[in-house]
Write a protein that holds these residues in place. Structure first.
Motif, PDB file in Angstrom:
ATOM      1  N   VAL A  14      37.517 -20.042 -10.411  1.00  0.00           N
ATOM      2  CA  VAL A  14      36.064 -19.877 -10.003  1.00  0.00           C
ATOM      3  C   VAL A  14      35.165 -20.433  -9.389  1.00  0.00           C
ATOM      4  N   TYR A  15      34.729 -20.489  -7.589  1.00  0.00           N
ATOM      5  CA  TYR A  15      33.761 -21.506  -7.597  1.00  0.00           C
ATOM      6  C   TYR A  15      32.395 -21.443  -8.384  1.00  0.00           C
ATOM      7  N   VAL A  16      31.905 -22.284  -8.452  1.00  0.00           N
ATOM      8  CA  VAL A  16      30.138 -22.577  -8.664  1.00  0.00           C
ATOM      9  C   VAL A  16      29.151 -22.951  -7.765  1.00  0.00           C
ATOM     10  N   LEU A  17      28.244 -22.306  -6.651  1.00  0.00           N
ATOM     11  CA  LEU A  17      27.689 -22.565  -6.002  1.00  0.00           C
ATOM     12  C   LEU A  17      26.274 -23.194  -6.154  1.00  0.00           C
ATOM     13  N   ASN A  18      25.715 -23.958  -6.089  1.00  0.00           N
ATOM     14  CA  ASN A  18      24.629 -24.156  -6.384  1.00  0.00           C
ATOM     15  C   ASN A  18      23.681 -24.976  -5.088  1.00  0.00           C
ATOM     16  N   GLY A  19      22.388 -23.840  -4.672  1.00  0.00           N
ATOM     17  CA  GLY A  19      21.690 -24.179  -2.964  1.00  0.00           C
ATOM     18  C   GLY A  19      20.768 -25.578  -4.052  1.00  0.00           C
ATOM     19  N   PRO A  20      20.149 -26.126  -3.263  1.00  0.00           N
ATOM     20  CA  PRO A  20      18.827 -26.396  -2.696  1.00  0.00           C
ATOM     21  C   PRO A  20      17.688 -27.012  -4.135  1.00  0.00           C
ATOM     22  N   SER A  61      24.181 -28.065  -2.626  1.00  0.00           N
ATOM     23  CA  SER A  61      24.097 -28.471  -1.510  1.00  0.00           C
ATOM     24  C   SER A  61      22.904 -28.543  -1.287  1.00  0.00           C
ATOM     25  N   ASN A  62      21.770 -29.591  -0.648  1.00  0.00           N
ATOM     26  CA  ASN A  62      20.583 -28.993  -0.397  1.00  0.00           C
ATOM     27  C   ASN A  62      20.278 -28.346   1.138  1.00  0.00           C
ATOM     28  N   HIS A  63      21.633 -28.226   2.003  1.00  0.00           N
ATOM     29  CA  HIS A  63      22.040 -27.124   2.874  1.00  0.00           C
ATOM     30  C   HIS A  63      22.731 -25.990   3.249  1.00  0.00           C
ATOM     31  N   GLU A  64      22.253 -25.050   4.020  1.00  0.00           N
ATOM     32  CA  GLU A  64      22.458 -23.619   3.740  1.00  0.00           C
ATOM     33  C   GLU A  64      23.995 -23.691   4.402  1.00  0.00           C
ATOM     34  N   GLY A  65      24.223 -23.959   5.555  1.00  0.00           N
ATOM     35  CA  GLY A  65      25.521 -23.994   6.319  1.00  0.00           C
ATOM     36  C   GLY A  65      26.377 -24.531   4.952  1.00  0.00           C
ATOM     37  N   HIS A  66      25.958 -25.421   3.681  1.00  0.00           N
ATOM     38  CA  HIS A  66      27.671 -26.193   3.041  1.00  0.00           C
ATOM     39  C   HIS A  66      27.263 -25.177   2.054  1.00  0.00           C
ATOM     40  N   LEU A  67      26.425 -23.536   1.918  1.00  0.00           N
ATOM     41  CA  LEU A  67      26.707 -22.519   1.216  1.00  0.00           C
ATOM     42  C   LEU A  67      27.700 -21.803   1.844  1.00  0.00           C
ATOM     43  N   VAL A  68      27.214 -21.268   2.781  1.00  0.00           N
ATOM     44  CA  VAL A  68      28.203 -20.422   3.797  1.00  0.00           C
ATOM     45  C   VAL A  68      29.813 -20.818   3.610  1.00  0.00           C
ATOM     46  N   ASP A  69      29.897 -22.305   4.674  1.00  0.00           N
ATOM     47  CA  ASP A  69      31.094 -22.779   4.579  1.00  0.00           C
ATOM     48  C   ASP A  69      32.254 -22.735   2.675  1.00  0.00           C
ATOM     49  N   TRP A  70      31.319 -22.432   1.877  1.00  0.00           N
ATOM     50  CA  TRP A  70      31.771 -22.487   0.591  1.00  0.00           C
ATOM     51  C   TRP A  70      32.361 -21.202   0.467  1.00  0.00           C
ATOM     52  N   LEU A  84      27.018 -17.886  -7.572  1.00  0.00           N
ATOM     53  CA  LEU A  84      26.060 -18.401  -6.964  1.00  0.00           C
ATOM     54  C   LEU A  84      24.802 -18.716  -7.092  1.00  0.00           C
ATOM     55  N   ASN A  85      24.137 -19.266  -7.251  1.00  0.00           N
ATOM     56  CA  ASN A  85      22.507 -20.271  -7.140  1.00  0.00           C
ATOM     57  C   ASN A  85      22.191 -19.690  -6.142  1.00  0.00           C
ATOM     58  N   ALA A  86      21.837 -19.526  -5.047  1.00  0.00           N
ATOM     59  CA  ALA A  86      21.226 -20.383  -3.816  1.00  0.00           C
ATOM     60  C   ALA A  86      20.178 -20.889  -3.823  1.00  0.00           C
ATOM     61  N   GLY A  87      18.747 -20.669  -4.774  1.00  0.00           N
ATOM     62  CA  GLY A  87      18.361 -21.302  -4.829  1.00  0.00           C
ATOM     63  C   GLY A  87      17.068 -21.184  -4.352  1.00  0.00           C
ATOM     64  N   ALA A  88      16.454 -21.329  -3.141  1.00  0.00           N
ATOM     65  CA  ALA A  88      15.247 -20.210  -2.553  1.00  0.00           C
ATOM     66  C   ALA A  88      15.922 -20.018  -1.667  1.00  0.00           C
ATOM     67  N   PHE A  89      16.785 -20.263  -0.548  1.00  0.00           N
ATOM     68  CA  PHE A  89      17.224 -20.057   0.146  1.00  0.00           C
ATOM     69  C   PHE A  89      18.444 -18.252   0.314  1.00  0.00           C
ATOM     70  N   THR A  90      17.765 -18.001  -1.980  1.00  0.00           N
ATOM     71  CA  THR A  90      18.289 -16.517  -1.992  1.00  0.00           C
ATOM     72  C   THR A  90      17.523 -16.036  -1.027  1.00  0.00           C
ATOM     73  N   THR A  92      15.175 -16.682   1.037  1.00  0.00           N
ATOM     74  CA  THR A  92      15.010 -16.537   3.131  1.00  0.00           C
ATOM     75  C   THR A  92      16.442 -16.102   3.671  1.00  0.00           C
ATOM     76  N   SER A  93      17.612 -16.596   2.878  1.00  0.00           N
ATOM     77  CA  SER A  93      18.799 -17.028   4.072  1.00  0.00           C
ATOM     78  C   SER A  93      19.533 -14.837   4.633  1.00  0.00           C
ATOM     79  N   ILE A  94      19.485 -15.006   5.584  1.00  0.00           N
ATOM     80  CA  ILE A  94      20.439 -13.766   5.727  1.00  0.00           C
ATOM     81  C   ILE A  94      21.824 -14.576   5.945  1.00  0.00           C
ATOM     82  N   ALA A  95      21.665 -15.461   6.533  1.00  0.00           N
ATOM     83  CA  ALA A  95      22.697 -16.048   6.783  1.00  0.00           C
ATOM     84  C   ALA A  95      23.744 -16.383   5.619  1.00  0.00           C
TER      85      ALA A  95
END
Ligand code: DQA
Length: 153
Positions: A14-20, A61-70, A84-90, A92-95
């Motif tokens: 299970v991947y656990v991904l955290n944003g900015p 990661s604080n970088h949007e693209g890292h979350l996309v890659d992961w 996924l806790n995308a932080g503030a990208f939640t 804003t991020s269409i990507a």
């Protein structure tokens, strides 16, 4: 009859991904996000994952693209799920929305706080529009509840 399985064996990863800004948990607005650091949460998840027979790969990661890659990587690794806790990208991020839609791996949106009980700009979630489900408002427990869900996929 072939002895080679034709379907990929589902992994218990299970991947656990955290944003900015989530790297600052523990000191960042503790009245909203609590006192647990991201390492504390990782420890709690690892303990529960062991009991459930799962393995977690926790990243920030604080970088949007890292979350996309992961998100892409999670599918390539045949992960069982992504928490996924995308932080503030939640908000804003269409990507990231599109990346979730692009992979078959189920994604569980999590938040420590309850964005709907906060400022208006947090009420819309691009992640939530694409995720399998959302768990929010329970602090570190949100992650553990998401892991319980992932264990049942
Ligand atoms: C958050 C909520 C978001 O609105 C905020 O931008 C965060 C953290 C949460 O876990 O409560 O960075 O995702």
């Amino acid at each position: 009859m072939s002895l080679i399985p034709t379907n990929p064996v589902p992994k218990n990863l299970v991947y656990v991904l955290n944003g900015p800004n989530l790297n600052l948990l523990g000191t960042r607005e503790p009245e909203i996000y609590g006192h647990d650091t991201l390492d504390d949460i990782a420890g709690q998840l690892e303990d529960r994952a062991r009991e459930l027979g799962l393995e977690i790969d926790m990243r920030q990661s604080n970088h949007e693209g890292h979350l996309v890659d992961w998100l892409h990587e999670a599918q390539a690794q045949a992960a069982r799920a992504v928490i996924l806790n995308a932080g503030a990208f939640t908000h804003t991020s269409i990507a990231i929305h599109d990346a979730i839609k692009s992979v078959r791996t189920p994604v569980i949106e999590v938040h420590l706080s309850s964005p709907h009980a906060r400022e208006e700009f947090r009420h819309h979630s691009y992640v939530g529009r694409a995720a399998r489900g959302t768990i929010a408002g329970f602090g570190a427990l949100s992650y553990l509840l998401a892991l319980e869900a992932a264990a049942r996929f």
